[in-house]
Design a protein around this motif. Structure first.
Motif, mmCIF file in Angstrom:
data_model
loop_
_atom_site.group_PDB
_atom_site.id
_atom_site.type_symbol
_atom_site.label_atom_id
_atom_site.label_comp_id
_atom_site.label_asym_id
_atom_site.label_seq_id
_atom_site.Cartn_x
_atom_site.Cartn_y
_atom_site.Cartn_z
ATOM 1 N N LYS A 21 0.818 -1.211 0.000
ATOM 2 C CA LYS A 21 0.000 0.000 0.000
ATOM 3 C C LYS A 21 0.851 1.260 0.000
ATOM 4 O O LYS A 21 0.564 2.225 -0.714
ATOM 5 C CB LYS A 21 -0.934 -0.013 1.210
ATOM 6 C CG LYS A 21 -1.890 1.162 1.256
ATOM 7 C CD LYS A 21 -2.852 1.048 2.427
ATOM 8 C CE LYS A 21 -3.821 2.218 2.444
ATOM 9 N NZ LYS A 21 -4.771 2.136 3.589
ATOM 10 N N SER A 22 1.907 1.269 0.806
ATOM 11 C CA SER A 22 2.761 2.470 0.894
ATOM 12 C C SER A 22 3.594 2.677 -0.356
ATOM 13 O O SER A 22 4.101 3.766 -0.608
ATOM 14 C CB SER A 22 3.674 2.367 2.115
ATOM 15 O OG SER A 22 4.526 1.221 2.007
ATOM 16 N N ARG A 23 3.754 1.615 -1.163
ATOM 17 C CA ARG A 23 4.560 1.732 -2.389
ATOM 18 C C ARG A 23 3.687 1.729 -3.651
ATOM 19 O O ARG A 23 4.199 1.546 -4.754
ATOM 20 C CB ARG A 23 5.564 0.582 -2.437
ATOM 21 C CG ARG A 23 6.703 0.748 -1.439
ATOM 22 C CD ARG A 23 7.691 -0.397 -1.498
ATOM 23 N NE ARG A 23 7.255 -1.550 -0.718
ATOM 24 C CZ ARG A 23 7.974 -2.664 -0.553
ATOM 25 N NH1 ARG A 23 9.156 -2.768 -1.131
ATOM 26 N NH2 ARG A 23 7.500 -3.657 0.172
ATOM 27 N N THR A 24 2.382 1.899 -3.472
ATOM 28 C CA THR A 24 1.439 1.956 -4.603
ATOM 29 C C THR A 24 0.900 3.378 -4.723
ATOM 30 O O THR A 24 0.194 3.864 -3.843
ATOM 31 C CB THR A 24 0.278 0.984 -4.404
ATOM 32 O OG1 THR A 24 0.786 -0.343 -4.257
ATOM 33 C CG2 THR A 24 -0.676 1.036 -5.590
ATOM 34 N N TYR A 25 1.271 4.051 -5.772
ATOM 35 C CA TYR A 25 0.824 5.424 -5.997
ATOM 36 C C TYR A 25 0.983 5.763 -7.474
ATOM 37 O O TYR A 25 1.485 4.964 -8.270
ATOM 38 C CB TYR A 25 1.603 6.409 -5.122
ATOM 39 C CG TYR A 25 3.117 6.243 -5.160
ATOM 40 C CD1 TYR A 25 3.759 5.478 -4.182
ATOM 41 C CD2 TYR A 25 3.888 6.836 -6.148
ATOM 42 C CE1 TYR A 25 5.137 5.314 -4.195
ATOM 43 C CE2 TYR A 25 5.260 6.674 -6.162
ATOM 44 C CZ TYR A 25 5.885 5.906 -5.191
ATOM 45 O OH TYR A 25 7.232 5.739 -5.214
ATOM 46 N N ASP A 26 0.515 6.978 -7.860
ATOM 47 C CA ASP A 26 0.610 7.422 -9.259
ATOM 48 C C ASP A 26 2.077 7.636 -9.637
ATOM 49 O O ASP A 26 2.820 8.310 -8.909
ATOM 50 C CB ASP A 26 -0.183 8.703 -9.487
ATOM 51 C CG ASP A 26 -1.670 8.500 -9.257
ATOM 52 O OD1 ASP A 26 -2.388 9.509 -9.225
ATOM 53 O OD2 ASP A 26 -2.112 7.344 -9.116
ATOM 54 N N ARG A 27 2.470 7.098 -10.768
ATOM 55 C CA ARG A 27 3.861 7.217 -11.225
ATOM 56 C C ARG A 27 3.888 7.780 -12.646
ATOM 57 O O ARG A 27 3.035 7.463 -13.460
ATOM 58 C CB ARG A 27 4.566 5.856 -11.202
ATOM 59 C CG ARG A 27 4.611 5.221 -9.798
ATOM 60 C CD ARG A 27 5.200 3.821 -9.853
ATOM 61 N NE ARG A 27 5.136 3.156 -8.566
ATOM 62 C CZ ARG A 27 6.087 3.221 -7.628
ATOM 63 N NH1 ARG A 27 7.188 3.936 -7.877
ATOM 64 N NH2 ARG A 27 5.951 2.588 -6.476
ATOM 65 N N ARG A 28 4.874 8.614 -12.897
ATOM 66 C CA ARG A 28 5.042 9.226 -14.233
ATOM 67 C C ARG A 28 6.152 8.494 -14.979
ATOM 68 O O ARG A 28 7.253 8.305 -14.463
ATOM 69 C CB ARG A 28 5.380 10.711 -14.093
ATOM 70 C CG ARG A 28 5.423 11.448 -15.434
ATOM 71 C CD ARG A 28 5.779 12.919 -15.232
ATOM 72 N NE ARG A 28 4.767 13.595 -14.461
ATOM 73 C CZ ARG A 28 3.685 14.136 -14.980
ATOM 74 N NH1 ARG A 28 3.481 14.066 -16.277
ATOM 75 N NH2 ARG A 28 2.803 14.739 -14.213
ATOM 76 N N TRP A 29 5.818 8.092 -16.213
ATOM 77 C CA TRP A 29 6.796 7.380 -17.051
ATOM 78 C C TRP A 29 7.557 8.378 -17.904
ATOM 79 O O TRP A 29 7.006 9.016 -18.787
ATOM 80 C CB TRP A 29 6.075 6.365 -17.930
ATOM 81 C CG TRP A 29 6.971 5.647 -18.902
ATOM 82 C CD1 TRP A 29 7.057 5.837 -20.233
ATOM 83 C CD2 TRP A 29 7.919 4.621 -18.577
ATOM 84 N NE1 TRP A 29 7.973 5.004 -20.792
ATOM 85 C CE2 TRP A 29 8.537 4.234 -19.792
ATOM 86 C CE3 TRP A 29 8.313 3.996 -17.394
ATOM 87 C CZ2 TRP A 29 9.513 3.256 -19.850
ATOM 88 C CZ3 TRP A 29 9.291 3.012 -17.456
ATOM 89 C CH2 TRP A 29 9.885 2.654 -18.671
ATOM 90 N N ARG A 30 8.841 8.523 -17.587
ATOM 91 C CA ARG A 30 9.737 9.416 -18.348
ATOM 92 C C ARG A 30 9.180 10.817 -18.476
ATOM 93 O O ARG A 30 9.205 11.434 -19.533
ATOM 94 C CB ARG A 30 10.008 8.823 -19.721
ATOM 95 C CG ARG A 30 10.771 7.495 -19.644
ATOM 96 C CD ARG A 30 11.014 6.915 -21.028
ATOM 97 N NE ARG A 30 11.763 5.661 -20.940
ATOM 98 C CZ ARG A 30 12.042 4.892 -21.994
ATOM 99 N NH1 ARG A 30 11.650 5.264 -23.214
ATOM 100 N NH2 ARG A 30 12.718 3.765 -21.842
ATOM 101 N N ASN A 31 8.601 11.295 -17.378
ATOM 102 C CA ASN A 31 8.086 12.675 -17.321
ATOM 103 C C ASN A 31 7.034 12.962 -18.380
ATOM 104 O O ASN A 31 6.854 14.092 -18.808
ATOM 105 C CB ASN A 31 9.228 13.695 -17.443
ATOM 106 C CG ASN A 31 10.195 13.603 -16.293
ATOM 107 O OD1 ASN A 31 9.794 13.345 -15.157
ATOM 108 N ND2 ASN A 31 11.477 13.790 -16.579
ATOM 109 N N PHE A 32 6.331 11.923 -18.823
ATOM 110 C CA PHE A 32 5.322 12.174 -19.856
ATOM 111 C C PHE A 32 3.945 11.640 -19.457
ATOM 112 O O PHE A 32 3.025 12.403 -19.244
ATOM 113 C CB PHE A 32 5.760 11.534 -21.165
ATOM 114 C CG PHE A 32 4.772 11.702 -22.274
ATOM 115 C CD1 PHE A 32 4.060 10.615 -22.770
ATOM 116 C CD2 PHE A 32 4.525 12.952 -22.807
ATOM 117 C CE1 PHE A 32 3.136 10.777 -23.770
ATOM 118 C CE2 PHE A 32 3.594 13.107 -23.814
ATOM 119 C CZ PHE A 32 2.899 12.015 -24.289
ATOM 120 N N LYS A 33 3.839 10.327 -19.313
ATOM 121 C CA LYS A 33 2.534 9.733 -19.057
ATOM 122 C C LYS A 33 2.429 9.287 -17.608
ATOM 123 O O LYS A 33 3.364 8.711 -17.056
ATOM 124 C CB LYS A 33 2.319 8.534 -19.973
ATOM 125 C CG LYS A 33 0.905 7.974 -19.928
ATOM 126 C CD LYS A 33 0.705 6.937 -21.004
ATOM 127 C CE LYS A 33 -0.720 6.436 -21.027
ATOM 128 N NZ LYS A 33 -0.956 5.451 -22.095
#
Length: 597
Positions: A21-33
């Motif tokens: 849970k603590s390591r599940t969050y919104d992530r950006r792929w190569r500053n784009f998506k």
């Protein structure tokens, strides 16, 4: 057993979701998506390895203290993770990878919460049923089944009796209608007979042979006319038409010696006597006779409606805010464009802070109506914005010229087939091609999208389609998991709708095709718990100069729309608005409004 293995995998997936849970969050792929609510491949392998080592019920020899190695533990962890992928509880964000040993890259994975929750409910129900069976309640179930069977049998019998009663009643109604029709026609024939005898007697006593022959001809023609009306147009039309002629005949009979004068007037015995219907124009025959009127009312038969008829739907008149209620163009914050609430069409639309005035561009603003509450974000290319940097980033590298995002909650459940979006206008459009030119294109659109309602050559034109089949992207999420509407891409996810969308593997194009048909769309419902995000964008409408950009040329819309703005709207098929915003341009304003500056 298969059930025990499925329960074990589900329990493992739930433990893993809690552990990561603590390591599940919104992530950006190569500053784009941006990928929402995802975790890393390496984090999942690390967690699973620790879980397997700490688990006391593992029977694998790979975890035996004398044989356990980091490589064997990682291989077993990867195997377990791929079991979760096969079970539909975990997937790669692009569905392109599985878990592998010694993965050197950065891969994002995501839990499929909808599948997990559905299986939790399914297992709970199955355990409950098994508990009842093992608890020795089979006799109770048998009794309830027998009671239910008896109730169904009684209901079936009652329905059959009711159906028979309805059929009998309908038959009696038809017989009664035929009897009334026969009686009315018989009375009509009697009236004609008395009228003919009266005229015949008047003619004989007055020695007017010509008049007698004319009146008898009139009577014969009217009787024939009445019979034709009865057979061709139905009893009511026949009665009304025949009684009008019968009234004229009776009035002629009352005139006695003046019959000839009524027909001939002052022209004596000339050969210019008019046709039988001339009596309708004679003033002496225009006075209503009370006796005949009572007779007409007593014998008039109202048309019988079918016992299961459904009243025809009526079009709800379209209303729109007029340009005279707008502020002067010099006060428009995004001149030459003004976006505001269509308050005349939707009085219940509440926009805090902004009210009936201009709403922001490039920034979200809250709104609420009787059917929906949420946030709207509108971006217009080459138009002044309250977030110019964000708009420039959104339009960079794209041909899009317009975007409108609406995110929020429905305040009452609505069938997907009952919610529309598009444009509608309160007066005719100008300069359109002839209807026969447009009909081919409109028919093609309706074949591709059966739910489309496109009417252009009418007093109040409209072009509407199903909201769920028109929006480019839709995301349905539990509260707290909804996407950020200021991001540059809304990911398609309508798994909460259920049905074919449950697995979350239907694309935006597939969703549009499936929900374009109302008979399929009506199987789904917009509920009141989920947060829905609707993303609309297109590259044809250029609001900066109010034209359609076809690539090789631009077509101005101001003259065609005749001073009417386009809209961002959603409404139900019965005419209730969820939201309704207008997009004005200076070019739409009349000259006197422009001079107000």
């Amino acid at each position: 057993t298969t059930f025990e293995r499925a329960s074990h995998l589900l329990s493992l997936a739930l433990d893993m979701r809690s552990g990561l849970k603590s390591r599940t969050y919104d992530r950006r792929w190569r500053n784009f998506k941006v990928y929402k609510q995802c975790f890393l491949h390496s984090d999942a392998v690390e967690w699973m390895a620790e879980y397997l080592q700490s688990s006391s019920d593992s029977s694998s020899s790979a975890l035996a203290p004398e044989t356990a190695t980091p490589e064997s533990i990682e291989e077993l962890a990867v195997s377990k993770l791929n079991d979760l992928v096969d079970a539909g509880y975990v997937h790669h964000v692009c569905n392109e990878h599985r878990f592998v040993v010694d993965e050197p890259g950065t891969l994002y994975f995501r839990f499929q919460n909808a599948n997990m929750e559905a299986d939790v409910r399914s297992i709970r129900r199955r355990k409950a049923v098994l508990g009842e069976l093992y608890g020795g309640v089979s006799s109770v179930i048998s009794e309830e089944t027998n009671s239910l069977k008896l109730a169904v049998d009684r209901l079936s019998s009652n329905l059959e009796k009711s159906s028979q009663s309805l059929d009998d009643a309908h038959g009696r109604i038809l017989l009664l209608e035929e009897a009334v029709s026969a009686l009315a026609f018989a009375l009509t024939s009697m009236i004609y007979s008395f009228a003919a005898l009266a005229l015949y007697h008047s003619a004989l006593t007055g020695d007017r042979g010509a008049t007698n022959l004319s009146c008898i001809g009139v009577n014969s023609i009217i009787l024939f006319f009445g019979a034709v009306c009865f057979l061709a147009r139905g009893p009511r039309y026949a009665y009304e038409s025949v009684f009008e002629h019968a009234a004229a005949l009776l009035r002629l009979a009352r005139l006695g010696d003046n019959v000839e004068d009524a027909f001939m007037g002052d022209i004596g015995g000339s050969d210019s006597m008019e046709s039988v219907s001339t009596y309708e124009a004679l003033p002496i025959l225009q006075k209503e006779d009370s006796v005949l009127e009572k007779l007409r009312r007593s014998l008039s038969v109202r048309p019988l409606s079918h016992p299961f008829s459904v009243p025809a739907s009526r079009e709800v008149p379209i209303r729109a805010r007029d340009c005279r209620s707008l502020p002067a163009p010099k006060d428009w914050p995004h001149r030459p464009v003004l976006v505001c609430a269509n308050s005349d069409a939707q009085p219940d639309l509440d926009i805090p802070i902004h009210g009936r005035g201009p709403v922001p561009l490039g920034q979200g603003f809250r709104f609420e109506s009787d059917l929906f509450e949420g946030t709207c974000l509108i971006r217009l290319r080459d138009v002044p914005s309250d977030n110019a940097e964000g708009d420039a980033e959104y339009f960079l590298g794209r041909r899009r010229k317009f975007q409108a995002i609406v995110q929020g909650r429905f305040k009452e459940p609505l069938r997907v087939s009952d919610v529309l979006t598009g444009h509608e206008f309160i007066k005719p459009l100008k300069g359109l091609p002839p209807p026969w030119v447009l009909s081919a294109g409109v028919n093609l659109i309706k074949r591709l999208a059966p739910g489309a309602n496109i009417v252009l050559h009418e007093e109040q034109p409209r072009a509407l389609g199903l909201l769920a089949a028109t929006s480019q992207s839709i995301s349905a999420d539990m509260p707290g998991n909804e996407p950020d509407i200021t991001c540059n891409q809304i990911e398609e996810d309508v798994s909460l709708l259920g049905g074919i969308f449950k697995g979350g593997d239907v694309s935006s194009a597939g969703r549009k095709r499936h929900l374009a048909a109302p008979e399929r769309a009506k199987r789904y419902v917009f509920d009141t718990e989920s947060i829905y995000t609707f993303d609309f964008y297109q590259n044809l409408l250029d609001t900066a100069n109010y034209s359609l950009d076809l690539g090789f040329t631009k077509l101005g819309m101001a003259k065609v729309l005749d001073g009417q703005p386009i809209q961002v709207l959603a409404k139900t098929t019965d005419g209730r608005n969820l939201w309704n915003f207008q997009i004005w341009h200076e070019m739409l304003l009349p000259s006197d409004k422009k001079k107000d500056e």
